[in-house]
Design a protein around this motif. Structure first.
Motif, PDB file in Angstrom:
ATOM      1  N   VAL A   5     -35.181 -31.624 -64.112  1.00 48.62           N
ATOM      2  CA  VAL A   5     -35.338 -30.853 -65.361  1.00 48.62           C
ATOM      3  C   VAL A   5     -34.714 -31.626 -66.524  1.00 48.62           C
ATOM      4  O   VAL A   5     -35.330 -31.788 -67.586  1.00 48.62           O
ATOM      5  N   HIS A   6     -33.500 -32.131 -66.328  1.00 45.96           N
ATOM      6  CA  HIS A   6     -32.829 -32.852 -67.410  1.00 45.96           C
ATOM      7  C   HIS A   6     -33.459 -34.227 -67.654  1.00 45.96           C
ATOM      8  O   HIS A   6     -33.584 -34.660 -68.788  1.00 45.96           O
ATOM      9  N   MET A  20     -34.285 -37.724 -72.705  1.00 47.55           N
ATOM     10  CA  MET A  20     -34.215 -38.675 -71.584  1.00 47.55           C
ATOM     11  C   MET A  20     -35.602 -39.290 -71.379  1.00 47.55           C
ATOM     12  O   MET A  20     -36.030 -40.089 -72.176  1.00 47.55           O
ATOM     13  N   ASP A  21     -36.321 -38.864 -70.337  1.00 51.20           N
ATOM     14  CA  ASP A  21     -37.584 -39.549 -70.046  1.00 51.20           C
ATOM     15  C   ASP A  21     -38.768 -38.955 -70.814  1.00 51.20           C
ATOM     16  O   ASP A  21     -39.851 -39.524 -70.803  1.00 51.20           O
ATOM     17  N   ILE A  59     -32.274 -27.027 -70.691  1.00 47.92           N
ATOM     18  CA  ILE A  59     -30.895 -27.520 -70.550  1.00 47.92           C
ATOM     19  C   ILE A  59     -30.063 -26.503 -69.772  1.00 47.92           C
ATOM     20  O   ILE A  59     -29.361 -26.843 -68.811  1.00 47.92           O
ATOM     21  N   LEU A  60     -30.188 -25.240 -70.157  1.00 48.41           N
ATOM     22  CA  LEU A  60     -29.407 -24.195 -69.480  1.00 48.41           C
ATOM     23  C   LEU A  60     -29.837 -24.028 -68.023  1.00 48.41           C
ATOM     24  O   LEU A  60     -29.000 -23.823 -67.137  1.00 48.41           O
ATOM     25  N   ILE A  89     -30.381 -45.490 -68.699  1.00 50.82           N
ATOM     26  CA  ILE A  89     -30.583 -45.310 -70.143  1.00 50.82           C
ATOM     27  C   ILE A  89     -30.048 -46.535 -70.899  1.00 50.82           C
ATOM     28  O   ILE A  89     -30.706 -47.059 -71.802  1.00 50.82           O
ATOM     29  N   ASP A  90     -28.869 -47.027 -70.497  1.00 49.09           N
ATOM     30  CA  ASP A  90     -28.280 -48.210 -71.156  1.00 49.09           C
ATOM     31  C   ASP A  90     -29.195 -49.429 -71.043  1.00 49.09           C
ATOM     32  O   ASP A  90     -29.220 -50.284 -71.932  1.00 49.09           O
TER      33      ASP A  90
END
Ligand code: GRG
Length: 292
Positions: free
Chosen positions: A82-83, A89-90, A111-112, A159-160
């Protein structure tokens, strides 16, 4: 009992446990509850729960004991998807052949929902019907695998690295944390329930680490070879985002050779175990040959 029959039974067990542990959608806050159910009950291969049951089967563990860790690791996995799909993000709109949670609902709810799924995994373990020492072991293993030393750390490295070419060792470390840590935790939780010895735990961890990496190498290959319809998620994203992947760094043949090497690592790790390791072996083969 065939491996297929065991997989079908274990999938049904974990689905029932997940259904029972998720809040009902008719209860307030309805939108959050519905989003959590959408994230968890909308399909998925349930590989991590199967790893818990298959590791437990090596030691003839009562399957009812394994339902809690099997469901807990899937709740963590579902939260991470989900995140991961969020715009920050993606940024994906398709998951398990369905709209992602922030598309079907909205970003704040997604998010929740991820947050609530994560905490419900630990709640499930804390209240599981198992000895307190085993519950503490499960809590330590799953929390470590989910956090900075595991999945979250791997996601941060991913991500970096966006937009730059990674070395093979950096790529391997990122995947060991992002994907591998949760698979290792799944195997470890099943084995811990069976009272595995230190040597058995080490062998099973070698197996799970190789399986996690194989799962990822295969994921990179499928991203190139398959369609979004076949995968139930957007295909071709790695190339579109110029991501470092095994095929990008090693070529398709090199990636296939890496899979062969990992298959033999898995075989060696399981060599001393008897026929009760057949389900784990089959999951190792699935990581290598899967088509979605
Ligand atoms: C957001 C903290 C945080 C972490 C996200 C797992 C993950 C970390 C991101 C998923 C990105 C991705 C495509 C990883 C490749 C391998 C992988 C874990 C695929 C999804 O798992 P499957 O194939 O999915 O087991 P199903 O839908 O079958 O459960």
């Amino acid at each position: 009992m065939s491996t297929e029959a065991a997989f079908a039974r274990w999938t049904a067990r974990v689905e029932a446990k997940l259904e029972q542990s998720l809040p009902v959608a008719s209860q307030s806050p309805e939108r959050l509850h519905a989003a959590m159910r959408h994230a968890v009950l909308g399909g998925g291969k349930r590989v991590r729960p199967l790893l818990v049951y298959a590791a437990g089967a090596l030691f003839d563990v009562d399957e009812a004991i394994l339902d809690a860790p099997a469901a807990a690791v899937e709740l963590i996995h579902a939260y991470s998807l989900v995140h991961d799909d969020l715009p920050a993000m993606d940024d994906d709109d398709l998951r398990r052949g369905q709209p992602t949670v922030h598309i079907a609902f909205d970003e704040a709810t997604a998010i929740l929902a991820g947050d609530a799924l994560q905490t419900s995994a630990f709640d499930l373990l804390a209240h599981a019907d198992a000895d307190v020492a085993l519950r503490l072991d499960w809590l330590q293993v799953l929390s470590r695998a989910s956090g900075v030393a595991g999945m979250c750390g791997g996601q941060a490295l991913d991500i970096d690295a966006t937009g730059s070419v990674q070395s093979l060792s950096a790529l391997q470390r990122m995947h060991a944390l992002k994907t591998g840590a949760l698979m290792r935790a799944a195997v470890r939780m099943g084995a811990a329930a069976g009272g595995a010895s230190g040597d058995e735990l080490r062998r099973l961890d070698d197996f799970a680490a190789a399986l996690g990496l194989a799962f990822q190498v295969r994921d990179d290959i499928l991203d190139i070879e398959s369609s979004s319809e076949q995968l139930g998620k957007t295909a071709g994203k790695d190339v579109a985002q110029a991501k470092s992947t095994y095929p990008a760094l090693l070529g398709m043949q090199g990636a296939a050779a890496k899979l062969e090497e990992l298959a033999s690592t898995m075989q060696n790790a399981l060599a001393p175990f008897d026929a009760r390791s057949n389900a784990l072996k089959a999951l190792g083969e699935l990581a290598i040959n899967r088509v979605h």
